[in-house]
Design a protein around this motif. Structure first.
Motif, PDB file in Angstrom:
ATOM      1  N   UNK A 177      15.570   6.105   4.455  1.00 56.26           N
ATOM      2  CA  UNK A 177      16.125   7.495   4.519  1.00 56.26           C
ATOM      3  C   UNK A 177      16.506   7.356   5.577  1.00 56.26           C
ATOM      4  N   UNK A 178      15.422   7.299   7.280  1.00 59.21           N
ATOM      5  CA  UNK A 178      16.224   7.526   8.529  1.00 59.21           C
ATOM      6  C   UNK A 178      17.261   6.500   8.380  1.00 59.21           C
ATOM      7  N   UNK A 179      17.729   5.368   8.294  1.00 64.56           N
ATOM      8  CA  UNK A 179      18.496   4.810   8.427  1.00 64.56           C
ATOM      9  C   UNK A 179      19.878   5.223   7.855  1.00 64.56           C
ATOM     10  N   UNK A 180      19.648   5.864   7.125  1.00 62.87           N
ATOM     11  CA  UNK A 180      21.210   6.734   5.958  1.00 62.87           C
ATOM     12  C   UNK A 180      21.931   7.210   6.553  1.00 62.87           C
ATOM     13  N   UNK A 181      23.447   6.839   6.615  1.00 65.77           N
ATOM     14  CA  UNK A 181      24.411   7.362   7.397  1.00 65.77           C
ATOM     15  C   UNK A 181      23.955   8.950   7.281  1.00 65.77           C
ATOM     16  N   UNK A 182      24.409   9.626   8.190  1.00 63.20           N
ATOM     17  CA  UNK A 182      23.895  11.590   7.846  1.00 63.20           C
ATOM     18  C   UNK A 182      24.811  11.688   6.763  1.00 63.20           C
ATOM     19  N   UNK A 183      24.273  12.638   5.683  1.00 62.66           N
ATOM     20  CA  UNK A 183      25.719  13.335   4.264  1.00 62.66           C
ATOM     21  C   UNK A 183      27.047  13.653   5.302  1.00 62.66           C
ATOM     22  N   UNK A 184      28.164  13.354   4.671  1.00 62.05           N
ATOM     23  CA  UNK A 184      29.297  14.211   5.381  1.00 62.05           C
ATOM     24  C   UNK A 184      29.680  15.234   3.731  1.00 62.05           C
ATOM     25  N   UNK A 185      29.816  16.641   4.312  1.00 61.30           N
ATOM     26  CA  UNK A 185      30.472  17.746   3.434  1.00 61.30           C
ATOM     27  C   UNK A 185      31.427  17.268   2.851  1.00 61.30           C
ATOM     28  N   UNK A 186      32.611  16.767   2.530  1.00 57.67           N
ATOM     29  CA  UNK A 186      33.468  16.104   2.180  1.00 57.67           C
ATOM     30  C   UNK A 186      34.667  16.724   2.409  1.00 57.67           C
ATOM     31  N   UNK A 187      36.229  16.651   1.252  1.00 56.21           N
ATOM     32  CA  UNK A 187      36.835  18.218   1.568  1.00 56.21           C
ATOM     33  C   UNK A 187      37.077  18.757   0.433  1.00 56.21           C
ATOM     34  N   UNK A 188      38.153  19.550   0.228  1.00 58.98           N
ATOM     35  CA  UNK A 188      38.607  20.124  -0.897  1.00 58.98           C
ATOM     36  C   UNK A 188      39.381  19.940  -1.433  1.00 58.98           C
ATOM     37  N   UNK A 189      39.706  20.388  -2.998  1.00 63.50           N
ATOM     38  CA  UNK A 189      41.362  19.999  -3.433  1.00 63.50           C
ATOM     39  C   UNK A 189      42.136  20.484  -2.594  1.00 63.50           C
ATOM     40  N   UNK A 192       0.881  -0.966  -0.102  1.00 63.28           N
ATOM     41  CA  UNK A 192       0.169   0.571  -0.080  1.00 63.28           C
ATOM     42  C   UNK A 192       1.036   0.899   0.140  1.00 63.28           C
ATOM     43  N   UNK A 193       1.661   1.639   0.454  1.00 64.21           N
ATOM     44  CA  UNK A 193       3.347   1.892   0.448  1.00 64.21           C
ATOM     45  C   UNK A 193       3.819   2.889  -0.971  1.00 64.21           C
ATOM     46  N   UNK A 194       3.782   3.853  -1.045  1.00 60.29           N
ATOM     47  CA  UNK A 194       3.658   4.451  -2.380  1.00 60.29           C
ATOM     48  C   UNK A 194       5.844   4.462  -1.991  1.00 60.29           C
ATOM     49  N   UNK A 195       6.454   4.153  -3.351  1.00 60.32           N
ATOM     50  CA  UNK A 195       7.816   4.166  -3.688  1.00 60.32           C
ATOM     51  C   UNK A 195       8.333   5.883  -2.635  1.00 60.32           C
ATOM     52  N   UNK A 196       7.716   6.202  -2.960  1.00 56.81           N
ATOM     53  CA  UNK A 196       8.056   7.648  -1.691  1.00 56.81           C
ATOM     54  C   UNK A 196       8.046   8.030   0.002  1.00 56.81           C
ATOM     55  N   UNK A 197       7.183   7.594   0.045  1.00 59.76           N
ATOM     56  CA  UNK A 197       6.975   7.196   1.706  1.00 59.76           C
ATOM     57  C   UNK A 197       8.143   5.659   2.264  1.00 59.76           C
ATOM     58  N   UNK A 198       7.914   4.636   0.560  1.00 62.61           N
ATOM     59  CA  UNK A 198       8.841   3.458   1.841  1.00 62.61           C
ATOM     60  C   UNK A 198      10.748   4.498   1.563  1.00 62.61           C
ATOM     61  N   UNK A 199      10.823   5.498   0.533  1.00 63.92           N
ATOM     62  CA  UNK A 199      12.158   6.163   0.251  1.00 63.92           C
ATOM     63  C   UNK A 199      11.962   6.941   1.559  1.00 63.92           C
ATOM     64  N   UNK A 200      11.044   7.386   1.965  1.00 65.43           N
ATOM     65  CA  UNK A 200      10.978   8.741   3.057  1.00 65.43           C
ATOM     66  C   UNK A 200      11.810   8.014   4.608  1.00 65.43           C
ATOM     67  N   UNK A 201      10.927   6.361   4.724  1.00 67.78           N
ATOM     68  CA  UNK A 201      11.000   5.822   5.901  1.00 67.78           C
ATOM     69  C   UNK A 201      12.567   5.376   5.356  1.00 67.78           C
TER      70      UNK A 201
END
Length: 70
Positions: free
Chosen positions: A45-57, A34-43
């Motif tokens: 996403x809570x398990x994904x690690x926080x995004x890091x900014x990375x480093x510059x050159x 019954x869930x939409x792909x967007x609903x599944x993706x949103x839920x």
């Protein structure tokens, strides 16, 4: 007319994803379907690690110069 290879992969992939949703989220198959792909993706996403900014050159070059092996 030949079958689309994506069609052959949908069933097994959806079954696997349904199983993951059951294990990770406690969802029943009915809730999953019954869930939409967007609903599944949103839920999920809570398990994904926080995004890091990375480093510059400049920082990367300094690290490579400082830590080079030769």
């Amino acid at each position: 007319m030949s079958a689309d290879p994506a069609d052959a992969r949908f069933g097994p992939g959806a079954a696997r994803l349904s199983g993951h949703a059951a294990l990770l989220l406690g969802w029943t198959p009915e809730t999953f379907w019954k869930a939409t792909p967007e609903e599944l993706g949103t839920v999920l996403a809570a398990f994904a690690p926080a995004e890091a900014d990375g480093i510059d050159r400049t920082t990367l070059n300094a690290m490579m110069e400082r830590d080079c092996d030769g």
